[in-house]
Scaffold this motif. Structure first.
Motif, PDB file in Angstrom:
ATOM      1  N   VAL A 149       0.847  -1.194   0.000  1.00 35.16           N
ATOM      2  CA  VAL A 149       0.000   0.000   0.000  1.00 35.16           C
ATOM      3  C   VAL A 149       0.885   1.247   0.000  1.00 35.16           C
ATOM      4  N   TRP A 150       0.693   2.071  -1.010  1.00 38.78           N
ATOM      5  CA  TRP A 150       1.444   3.327  -1.174  1.00 38.78           C
ATOM      6  C   TRP A 150       0.514   4.474  -0.780  1.00 38.78           C
ATOM      7  N   VAL A 151       0.834   5.126   0.334  1.00 38.63           N
ATOM      8  CA  VAL A 151      -0.026   6.161   0.907  1.00 38.63           C
ATOM      9  C   VAL A 151       0.572   7.537   0.634  1.00 38.63           C
ATOM     10  N   VAL A 152      -0.171   8.405  -0.040  1.00 46.15           N
ATOM     11  CA  VAL A 152       0.310   9.759  -0.333  1.00 46.15           C
ATOM     12  C   VAL A 152      -0.484  10.755   0.505  1.00 46.15           C
ATOM     13  N   THR A 153       0.218  11.668   1.178  1.00 50.44           N
ATOM     14  CA  THR A 153      -0.463  12.618   2.054  1.00 50.44           C
ATOM     15  C   THR A 153       0.285  13.940   2.120  1.00 50.44           C
ATOM     16  N   PHE A 169       3.746   2.026   2.903  1.00 47.21           N
ATOM     17  CA  PHE A 169       4.806   2.999   2.634  1.00 47.21           C
ATOM     18  C   PHE A 169       4.183   4.392   2.568  1.00 47.21           C
ATOM     19  N   LEU A 170       4.624   5.256   3.476  1.00 53.80           N
ATOM     20  CA  LEU A 170       4.024   6.572   3.649  1.00 53.80           C
ATOM     21  C   LEU A 170       4.823   7.621   2.885  1.00 53.80           C
ATOM     22  N   THR A 193       8.351   3.900  10.490  1.00 56.56           N
ATOM     23  CA  THR A 193       9.649   4.322   9.957  1.00 56.56           C
ATOM     24  C   THR A 193       9.657   4.287   8.434  1.00 56.56           C
ATOM     25  N   LYS A 194       8.628   3.696   7.857  1.00 53.98           N
ATOM     26  CA  LYS A 194       8.583   3.507   6.404  1.00 53.98           C
ATOM     27  C   LYS A 194       7.928   4.705   5.728  1.00 53.98           C
ATOM     28  N   TRP A 195       8.641   5.827   5.754  1.00 55.44           N
ATOM     29  CA  TRP A 195       8.146   7.033   5.120  1.00 55.44           C
ATOM     30  C   TRP A 195       9.249   7.630   4.254  1.00 55.44           C
ATOM     31  N   PHE A 196       8.845   8.463   3.320  1.00 55.95           N
ATOM     32  CA  PHE A 196       9.776   9.190   2.473  1.00 55.95           C
ATOM     33  C   PHE A 196       9.106  10.457   1.983  1.00 55.95           C
ATOM     34  N   ALA A 197       9.871  11.328   1.362  1.00 61.21           N
ATOM     35  CA  ALA A 197       9.338  12.609   0.899  1.00 61.21           C
ATOM     36  C   ALA A 197       9.591  12.795  -0.587  1.00 61.21           C
ATOM     37  N   SER A 198       8.617  13.428  -1.239  1.00 64.76           N
ATOM     38  CA  SER A 198       8.764  13.779  -2.651  1.00 64.76           C
ATOM     39  C   SER A 198       8.687  15.287  -2.798  1.00 64.76           C
ATOM     40  N   TYR A 199       9.111  15.770  -3.964  1.00 63.26           N
ATOM     41  CA  TYR A 199       8.994  17.188  -4.294  1.00 63.26           C
ATOM     42  C   TYR A 199       8.176  17.312  -5.565  1.00 63.26           C
ATOM     43  N   GLN A 200       7.099  18.104  -5.505  1.00 57.72           N
ATOM     44  CA  GLN A 200       6.242  18.351  -6.654  1.00 57.72           C
ATOM     45  C   GLN A 200       6.542  19.746  -7.209  1.00 57.72           C
ATOM     46  N   CYS A 259       8.009   3.837  -5.271  1.00 49.93           N
ATOM     47  CA  CYS A 259       7.193   4.410  -4.203  1.00 49.93           C
ATOM     48  C   CYS A 259       6.383   3.386  -3.420  1.00 49.93           C
ATOM     49  N   TRP A 260       6.193   2.185  -3.953  1.00 49.01           N
ATOM     50  CA  TRP A 260       5.386   1.196  -3.230  1.00 49.01           C
ATOM     51  C   TRP A 260       6.221  -0.002  -2.762  1.00 49.01           C
TER      52      TRP A 260
END
Length: 298
Positions: A149-153, A169-170, A193-200, A259-260
């Motif tokens: 599960v790929w969670v985008v927030t 994966f957050l 702990t399974k999080w990461f950041a993206s840049y839009q 991402c997933w």
């Protein structure tokens, strides 16, 4: 003709500023006056998308706290995902999760298993987290460890309630206007702990992708998946989403998997992200403010 009788060019009125894309969607959503009824049992819960595959979607109007960038660029606030039929479905899905988060999780898992070729589930294909959706999500993580599960927030406080699970994966979505949200997220006690950041990137934003690569991001999305600048270096190429400049977006996320899976999590550099969050924001094409208040009930 006497000088005082000469005709003059009519003065054109100054065009009114375009109201933000998300504001217009919220106004249309509220005008529908949708009932508070759950998704019927004989209707599909999941939505299909040629880029991400299968997703759970919620209404923007009821769940999102948009940034100054996404309020004008949100892909989910336009086209087919923003028509009344799909807005009604998103609302029904949310009502189902509000009424029975745990039961909705089992329903989602059962439907997903029937999707031939499905590799992962995108959570918040549209919309964002709310407490009951996190309970639903945590149930999936606990009972269905084989379902990625790929969670985008964009909501740090609610995202902090997502629990540790091997398959969840957050993804914290950031942009030039949301350094404060990253600061908030880094300061919060987190359950996963399974999080990461993206840049839009915003429209026509002149951003150095290499600097973003060194800033600890795991993925960078160009607006509309535009082609990368020719001078993009190794760091920028490493974090660029493969869809940037791709001739086809079909099954792009399924074919990539960053991402997933743990890939994006392992690319994260928390210390570098913290330094980026403290830097002064540089100028961009993001608007100085957005006007969601224009569509708030009187």
């Amino acid at each position: 003709m006497a000088p005082h009788l000469r005709s003059r060019e009519p003065r054109m009125p100054t065009p009114a500023p375009t109201r933000p894309l998300v504001s217009r969607l919220i106004e249309r959503f509220r005008a529908l006056n949708l009932p508070s009824t759950p998704r019927p049992e004989d209707k599909p819960f999941l939505s299909g998308n040629r880029v991400v595959g299968w997703s759970v979607d919620f209404p923007i109007a009821r769940t999102c706290t948009p940034t100054k960038v996404c309020v004008n660029t949100c892909y989910y606030a336009r086209d087919v995902t923003a028509i009344p039929h799909n807005l009604a479905k998103q609302n029904e899905v949310m009502e189902s999760v509000l009424a029975d988060p745990v039961g909705s999780a089992h329903r989602i898992a059962a439907e997903f298993k029937r999707k031939r070729g499905a590799a992962f589930l995108r959570w918040n294909g549209g919309g964002d987290l709310f407490p009951e959706s996190v309970e639903c999500l945590n149930t999936l993580g606990k009972h269905y460890p084989d379902l990625p599960v790929w969670v985008v927030t964009r909501k740090p406080k609610v995202a902090a309630l997502v629990e540790e699970a091997e398959n969840v994966f957050l993804h914290l979505s950031l942009d030039s206007s949301s350094r404060g949200r990253l600061q908030e997220w880094l300061a919060l006690p987190k359950r996963t702990t399974k999080w990461f950041a993206s840049y839009q990137c915003s429209r026509d934003e002149d951003v150095d992708l290499d600097s973003l690569g060194r800033a600890g991001f795991s993925v960078v999305f160009r607006d509309g998946y535009k082609t990368l600048p020719k001078d993009t270096g190794e760091d920028g190429l490493r974090v660029s989403c493969p869809l940037n400049g791709s001739p086809s977006v079909e099954d792009g996320c399924k074919n990539c998997g960053r991402c997933w899976t743990r890939a994006a999590v392992d690319m994260k550099n928390t210390e570098a992200l913290a330094r980026w969050a403290e830097e002064p924001a540089t100028s961009s094409h993001a608007p100085a403010h957005f006007l969601l208040w224009e569509v708030e009930p009187r």
